[in-house]
Each structure stands twice: as structure tokens, then as C-alpha cells.
Design a protein around this motif. Structure first.
Motif, PDB file in Angstrom:
ATOM      1  N   TRP A 295       0.827  -1.229   0.000  1.00 55.73           N
ATOM      2  CA  TRP A 295       0.000   0.000   0.000  1.00 55.73           C
ATOM      3  C   TRP A 295       0.853   1.268   0.000  1.00 55.73           C
ATOM      4  O   TRP A 295       0.422   2.293  -0.486  1.00 55.73           O
ATOM      5  N   VAL A 298       1.197   3.671  -2.988  1.00 56.07           N
ATOM      6  CA  VAL A 298       0.016   4.365  -3.522  1.00 56.07           C
ATOM      7  C   VAL A 298       0.068   5.872  -3.239  1.00 56.07           C
ATOM      8  O   VAL A 298       0.014   6.683  -4.179  1.00 56.07           O
ATOM      9  N   LEU A 301       3.124   7.438  -5.193  1.00 52.46           N
ATOM     10  CA  LEU A 301       2.881   7.606  -6.636  1.00 52.46           C
ATOM     11  C   LEU A 301       1.883   8.742  -6.896  1.00 52.46           C
ATOM     12  O   LEU A 301       2.067   9.587  -7.771  1.00 52.46           O
ATOM     13  N   PHE A 302       0.843   8.719  -6.082  1.00 53.03           N
ATOM     14  CA  PHE A 302      -0.222   9.710  -6.265  1.00 53.03           C
ATOM     15  C   PHE A 302       0.321  11.133  -6.020  1.00 53.03           C
ATOM     16  O   PHE A 302       0.113  12.037  -6.824  1.00 53.03           O
ATOM     17  N   GLY A 305       2.697  12.150  -8.750  1.00 52.02           N
ATOM     18  CA  GLY A 305       1.879  12.428  -9.935  1.00 52.02           C
ATOM     19  C   GLY A 305       1.295  13.825  -9.872  1.00 52.02           C
ATOM     20  O   GLY A 305       1.386  14.609 -10.831  1.00 52.02           O
ATOM     21  N   PHE A 308       3.961  16.413 -10.476  1.00 50.50           N
ATOM     22  CA  PHE A 308       4.315  16.529 -11.902  1.00 50.50           C
ATOM     23  C   PHE A 308       3.239  17.305 -12.678  1.00 50.50           C
ATOM     24  O   PHE A 308       3.534  18.191 -13.471  1.00 50.50           O
ATOM     25  N   VAL A 309       2.000  16.965 -12.430  1.00 45.51           N
ATOM     26  CA  VAL A 309       0.896  17.627 -13.143  1.00 45.51           C
ATOM     27  C   VAL A 309       0.914  19.128 -12.845  1.00 45.51           C
ATOM     28  O   VAL A 309       0.840  19.982 -13.746  1.00 45.51           O
ATOM     29  N   GLY A 312       3.736  20.794 -14.575  1.00 44.02           N
ATOM     30  CA  GLY A 312       3.438  20.899 -16.005  1.00 44.02           C
ATOM     31  C   GLY A 312       2.514  22.085 -16.286  1.00 44.02           C
ATOM     32  O   GLY A 312       2.743  22.887 -17.202  1.00 44.02           O
ATOM     33  N   ARG A 316       3.279  25.421 -18.482  1.00 46.27           N
ATOM     34  CA  ARG A 316       2.471  25.831 -19.639  1.00 46.27           C
ATOM     35  C   ARG A 316       1.961  27.243 -19.456  1.00 46.27           C
ATOM     36  O   ARG A 316       1.983  28.055 -20.368  1.00 46.27           O
TER      37      ARG A 316
ATOM     38  N   THR B   7       3.529  19.923 -21.049  1.00 45.84           N
ATOM     39  CA  THR B   7       2.646  18.805 -21.418  1.00 45.84           C
ATOM     40  C   THR B   7       3.288  17.482 -21.004  1.00 45.84           C
ATOM     41  O   THR B   7       2.625  16.596 -20.461  1.00 45.84           O
ATOM     42  N   LEU B   9       5.418  16.934 -18.597  1.00 48.77           N
ATOM     43  CA  LEU B   9       5.320  16.771 -17.143  1.00 48.77           C
ATOM     44  C   LEU B   9       3.924  16.308 -16.730  1.00 48.77           C
ATOM     45  O   LEU B   9       3.762  15.423 -15.871  1.00 48.77           O
ATOM     46  N   ILE B  10       2.930  16.917 -17.372  1.00 47.71           N
ATOM     47  CA  ILE B  10       1.546  16.530 -17.032  1.00 47.71           C
ATOM     48  C   ILE B  10       1.311  15.055 -17.351  1.00 47.71           C
ATOM     49  O   ILE B  10       0.719  14.308 -16.558  1.00 47.71           O
ATOM     50  N   VAL B  12       3.567  12.601 -17.507  1.00 41.28           N
ATOM     51  CA  VAL B  12       4.251  11.765 -16.503  1.00 41.28           C
ATOM     52  C   VAL B  12       3.442  11.740 -15.209  1.00 41.28           C
ATOM     53  O   VAL B  12       3.212  10.679 -14.602  1.00 41.28           O
ATOM     54  N   GLY B  13       2.976  12.916 -14.801  1.00 41.53           N
ATOM     55  CA  GLY B  13       2.169  13.011 -13.568  1.00 41.53           C
ATOM     56  C   GLY B  13       0.938  12.136 -13.650  1.00 41.53           C
ATOM     57  O   GLY B  13       0.619  11.389 -12.708  1.00 41.53           O
ATOM     58  N   LEU B  14       0.272  12.182 -14.801  1.00 41.58           N
ATOM     59  CA  LEU B  14      -0.953  11.369 -14.948  1.00 41.58           C
ATOM     60  C   LEU B  14      -0.640   9.877 -14.895  1.00 41.58           C
ATOM     61  O   LEU B  14      -1.384   9.087 -14.308  1.00 41.58           O
ATOM     62  N   LEU B  16       1.768   8.500 -13.241  1.00 36.84           N
ATOM     63  CA  LEU B  16       2.004   8.152 -11.833  1.00 36.84           C
ATOM     64  C   LEU B  16       0.684   7.999 -11.077  1.00 36.84           C
ATOM     65  O   LEU B  16       0.492   7.058 -10.301  1.00 36.84           O
ATOM     66  N   ILE B  17      -0.217   8.951 -11.336  1.00 36.91           N
ATOM     67  CA  ILE B  17      -1.522   8.873 -10.650  1.00 36.91           C
ATOM     68  C   ILE B  17      -2.278   7.606 -11.061  1.00 36.91           C
ATOM     69  O   ILE B  17      -2.850   6.901 -10.228  1.00 36.91           O
ATOM     70  N   SER B  19      -0.886   4.839 -12.050  1.00 36.69           N
ATOM     71  CA  SER B  19      -0.225   3.683 -11.403  1.00 36.69           C
ATOM     72  C   SER B  19      -0.735   3.518  -9.982  1.00 36.69           C
ATOM     73  O   SER B  19      -0.993   2.386  -9.536  1.00 36.69           O
ATOM     74  N   ALA B  20      -0.836   4.658  -9.280  1.00 37.25           N
ATOM     75  CA  ALA B  20      -1.351   4.589  -7.899  1.00 37.25           C
ATOM     76  C   ALA B  20      -2.747   3.981  -7.907  1.00 37.25           C
ATOM     77  O   ALA B  20      -3.070   3.108  -7.091  1.00 37.25           O
ATOM     78  N   LEU B  23      -2.532   0.190  -8.706  1.00 42.33           N
ATOM     79  CA  LEU B  23      -2.061  -0.583  -7.555  1.00 42.33           C
ATOM     80  C   LEU B  23      -3.177  -0.726  -6.524  1.00 42.33           C
ATOM     81  O   LEU B  23      -3.371  -1.800  -5.941  1.00 42.33           O
ATOM     82  N   SER B  24      -3.914   0.386  -6.350  1.00 44.11           N
ATOM     83  CA  SER B  24      -5.030   0.328  -5.399  1.00 44.11           C
ATOM     84  C   SER B  24      -6.066  -0.700  -5.853  1.00 44.11           C
ATOM     85  O   SER B  24      -6.542  -1.520  -5.050  1.00 44.11           O
TER      86      SER B  24
END
Lengths: 322, 204
Positions: A295, A298, A301-302, A305, A308-309, A312, A316, B7, B9-10, B12-14, B16-17, B19-20, B23-24
Motif C-alpha cells: 500500500w 500508492v 505515486l499519487f 503524480g 508533476f501535473v 506541467g 504551460r 505537457t 510533465l503533465i 508523466v504526472g498522470l 504516476l496517478i 499507477s497509484a 495498484l489500489s
């Protein structure tokens, strides 16, 4: 032959401890091993004569003039393990021998039925050690089970200090009221291996016989798959049920009855030196199993993520402004 | 240029999200399956086990049935196979409302189905049971307190009653410590998977 000697030694030890007569052994006259002897069986409950009961006697060992027992050929294969030196040990030995007799279909040295007085005299016997087996008999609404016994002929007459070759016994017995025809009981058999560290010596399986009043009723195989045990259900009550086994080589046997279970214990005789222990399969340090779910990645990663978003989006936006 | 990098980065971020989320979903599915598997198995086992009440009282001692494990505590625990897996009985912990089948030998695939015997035998008062910290398995055992009742029933229908006596936190290397000194032990991982929570029980 080695087995016979061992058995003999065990028996002798027991007999010396058991028979008070043995204490004066040394001062008594020699035994005549060929003398015609007899065994009188008096089977009574108080005043009630238990007539019609069949008894069979089997010669286990001959006796020498010095009072030593020599196990007969038939019984020399029987490799028994007796613990203790009391009546219980004797009963155990007698019961185990009884199973051995049935299993091998031995012919009795003599047999007969008690008369109207409840008496049976078996003549023409040689001096020796005998196994005395009685079949159940029904008298006045009760079934009587004579206890299997081991009897020595001759016995010492303590007063006259002479050997008595005409022996008289009163068998012990138990009784149950005669039952409805549909009364059933359960009997179980459980094998115990007494061979820690030498488990590889064990046979893969063992055959166990169930006897009903001395006749083979069923044969079962015990092995690891059935956990070395078996249960017989719906056996008719009012019969004598007994088990014996095919004695595994290199093991002694002891059969006891605990409640409804026959416990057959096999103990290893002469352990070979233990085999070298196998090297552990896993040379790494053993660890307890991992019992958690994955766990923790999770949120990591979240979170990453999201970062990163966000970065980004920031990039932009910055790009538009410039 | 910056636009493109943004774009990237976004994206990659998505990933990762996602993947989380993946996994859940995997974990939740595994947990759900474990619940279904063990409920099925415990149902089958319960149908097969004929619970032996206390020693039946016979007038005649010769007709008394003495449990095999008392005559021979060294005996192997009897097993029943379901889908090729051997089970040795059921475990009940009324206070946290669980009733689970117990698999005879532990392995990682087996642990995904039901709790497993890690060591020993109830007949020798040294059994250790391992299970995942799924909610339906052993997650709640850390909430047990001293005196709580734990019941193990073997495939012969013999019931063994225990009381929780202690809780311990052990490192993964503490194999020796885990397997010695207690009548009955249950263990699972802490949420991070870095330690083992052991619940120690005394036979009543």
C-alpha cells in the motif's frame, strides 16, 4: 533367533518378577520337561457355572529342567515390547499374543468346552508357557468374555516345595447383558511410531487385522495418507474385537486398548546412526513471511503524480505569459 | 518549447496517478478475492467438521472415545483438501468477528487464499499461524486485548480454546522468537510491512 532370545529375556524377566514361586526356584527339584501335564479351567460366576465356553491353549515356550523358557518356533517371530511388570503388562502381552495367534492361524495345543459344572480339563499337555484364550459365551442373558491369560506349567507348590504338573486356573472375565440384535459399537486403531530421527526406517504402510471372536473380520492398510489410523463403525456388540499388525522389521510392537481405540506402538530396535542432516534449503537468513500488502507506494505515486501535473501546468502557464 | 515540456510533465504526472490507482485496484481485488476464497473454504470445512463436544460420558469406560491427539500428541494434524490445498481446521475470534480456514502449509500463493500454519501443531501447543493483513484476515488482530477468546477447531472436530495473553512486535528476522514459548500465536504484518505483529495466546 536374536528376536527369540530377546523375547525370551523379556518374558523371563517378567516371570521372575511376577511369580512368587520363582523366589524359591533354586531350592526346588528339577523340572521334568516331558512329563504329561494338565490344565483345569474353572469358569464360574459365584455359584453360576459358565458352561459351554470354548477355551484353546497355545504353547508359547517350552521349559527346561532348570526352569528356563525356550520360545517355540511359531512365536519366535513375535517381537513384543512390554513396559512395566504388573498385571496390566501381562494382560497387554496376552492380548498382543492373541492377535498374533489369530493373524497366523496357529493350531492350539488343546481345546475344549466347559462342562455343566463350568469345568474343562485339558490333558496331555507338555510343561511350558501357555496362552489361554476363551471365546465369549452366553449364559442366562449375559455374555461372558474370559480374559486371555498366560499360564505356566508346572507351578511350584509352596507348601510341599514340589512342582505341580496339574494346574488349575479360574480365568478372569467381564460380562455384558445380551443385547438387542442391532447394537453396534465403534473401534478405532491408531499407530504410534516411536522412532524419532529414524523416520526413514519406517515402512510405507502397515497392514492391520481386525478379528471378531478370533476370526479375521477386516484388513486395513495404515499409511501417511490416512494419518496412520482407521475407524470401524457399526461393529456388532457382544463379540470380542481385537487387532494385530504385520510386525515391521526392526521394530518392537506394543498394543494397548485406550477406551475404544487400539493403540499400536512400534518402537525402533537398534537405531542406525542418524543420517547427516540435510543442508538448509535456503542459505540466506530465514525470514518471517511478508504478510503486508503493497500500500505504501500508492500515496507516494499519487503525490508525485500530482506534483508533476502541477509543475506541467505551471510551465504551460508561464509559457503563455512570456 | 516550454509548452511542450509542460505537457510532458503533465503526462508523466498522470501516469504516476494512474499507477497509484492501478495498484489500489490490484490490492483491493486481491483483498476481495481473499475474502471470497476463505469464506468459501470455511463453509466447506464447517460442513465436514463434526464438532466433538466434551468427552461423552459412558457408563462403561471401555466404550469411551479418547481423542487420537491425546493418545498421540506427535500425530500429524489431519487435513482436508479443497482445490488441491490441504486445510487443518478453522480459527474463530468472536470479538473481531472472524472465522477463517487454516491452510496446512504456508506459501505466498496460499497466503492469498487463507491464513496458513507457519509452524507447529495445536496438539503440541506450539502452533503459529501467519496471515495477510487483509481486513477479512488478520488486520484486526492488533486490536485484540488480553483475555479475548480464540478458538481453533481441527478436522477431527476437537476444539481448542485460547485466551489472548500478549501482543509483540517482532522484526522479520525473528523466526526463532516467533516460533517458541507460546501455546498459540497469530501474526501478520504492520501496515508498512516492516514488522510482524504477533498475538500470543495461552491454552485455557
Amino acid at each position: 533367533m536374536a528376536k527369540a532370545k530377546k523375547f525370551l529375556a523379556l518374558l523371563l524377566m517378567l516371570i521372575i518378577l511376577f511369580c512368587a514361586s520363582a523366589k524359591v526356584f533354586a531350592v526346588s527339584e528339577k523340572i521334568d520337561p516331558e512329563r504329561k501335564s494338565s490344565l483345569e479351567i474353572i469358569f464360574r460366576e459365584g455359584e453360576k457355572n459358565l458352561s459351554g465356553a470354548e477355551f484353546s491353549v497355545y504353547l508359547i515356550a517350552n521349559i527346561t529342567e532348570n526352569g528356563e523358557f525356550v520360545v517355540t518356533e511359531e512365536f519366535s517371530d513375535f517381537n513384543v515390547n512390554i513396559i512395566g511388570k504388573n498385571d496390566e503388562a501381562w494382560r497387554e502381552l496376552a492380548s498382543a499374543l492373541e492377535g498374533f495367534v489369530y493373524q497366523n492361524g496357529f493350531v492350539p495345543a488343546a481345546k475344549g468346552k466347559t462342562d455343566s459344572e463350568g469345568i474343562l480339563v485339558l490333558g496331555g499337555l507338555k510343561p511350558g508357557l501357555y496362552l489361554v484364550i476363551g471365546n465369549p459365551v452366553s449364559v442366562d442373558g449375559y455374555t461372558y468374555f474370559a480374559e486371555t491369560a498366560i499360564i505356566q506349567i508346572p507351578v511350584l507348590d509352596n507348601e510341599k516345595k514340589v512342582w505341580n504338573y496339574d494346574v488349575s486356573i479360574k480365568p478372569k472375565y467381564s460380562s455384558v447383558p445380551d443385547l438387542e440384535p442391532d447394537s453396534f459399537i465403534t473401534r478405532k486403531v491408531l499407530k504410534i511410531w516411536n522412532d524419532k530421527g529414524y523416520e526413514s526406517n519406517r515402512p510405507k504402510e502397515i497392514t492391520v487385522y481386525l478379528f471378531c471372536d478370533g476370526k479375521i473380520y477386516d484388513t486395513v492398510i495404515l499409511n501417511e495418507d490416512n494419518n496412520w489410523r482407521y475407524t470401524w463403525e457399526k461393529l456388532e456388540e457382544g463379540h470380542q474385537w481385537l487387532v494385530s499388525e504385520n510386525n515391521p522389521e526392526g521394530y518392537t510392537v506394543r498394543i494397548t486398548k485406550e477406551g475404544i481405540t487400539f493403540v499400536i506402538e512400534n518402537s525402533i530396535e537398534k537405531p542406525k546412526p542418524p543420517e547427516k542432516p540435510e543442508p538448509p534449503k535456503d542459505p540466506d537468513e530465514p525470514k518471517l513471511p511478508q504478510t503486508g500488502q503493497l500500500w505504501w507506494p500508492v500515496p507516494v505515486l499519487f503525490g508525485m503524480g500530482l506534483l508533476f501535473v502541477a509543475a506541467g501546468i505551471f510551465r504551460r502557464r508561464g509559457g503563455y505569459e512570456k | 518549447m516550454k509548452n511542450k515540456r509542460g505537457t510532458g510533465l503533465i503526462i508523466v504526472g498522470l501516469i504516476l496517478i494512474l499507477s497509484a490507482a492501478g495498484l489500489s485496484v490490484y490490492n483491493i481485488t486481491e483483498e476481495k478475492n481473499a475474502k471470497i476464497f476463505s469464506e468459501e473454504a470455511v463453509g466447506i470445512l464447517e460442513q465436514q467438521i463434526v464438532v466433538k463436544e466434551d468427552f461423552e460420558i459412558f457408563e462403561n469406560a471401555a466404550e469411551k472415545e479418547i481423542p487420537d491427539y491425546i493418545l498421540n500428541p506427535e500425530m500429524e494434524m489431519p487435513e482436508t483438501e479443497i482445490d488441491g490445498i490441504g486445510y487443518i481446521g478453522t480459527l474463530e475470534i468472536p470479538v473481531i468477528g472472524i472465522k477463517l480456514p487454516i491452510i496446512s502449509e504456508w506459501s505466498y500463493p496460499n497466503l492469498k487464499i487463507a491464513p496458513c500454519r507457519y509452524f507447529g501443531s495445536v496438539y503440541l501447543d506450539n502452533m503459529v499461524i501467519a496471515a495477510h493483513n487483509y481486513k477479512s484476515h488478520f488486520r484486526e488482530i492488533e486490536n485484540l486485548s488480553a483475555g479475548d477468546e480464540v478458538i481453533f477447531t481441527d478436522m477431527d472436530g476437537n476444539r481448542f480454546f485460547y485466551s489472548v495473553a500478549a501482543a509483540e512486535v517482532l522484526p522479520p528476522e525473528a523466526v526463532e522468537e516467533m516460533t517458541s514459548g507460546w501455546d498459540f500465536t497469530l501474526f501478520t504484518c504492520n501496515p508498512a510491512g516492516t514488522f510482524r505483529v504477533a498475538i500470543r495466546c495461552d491454552r485455557n
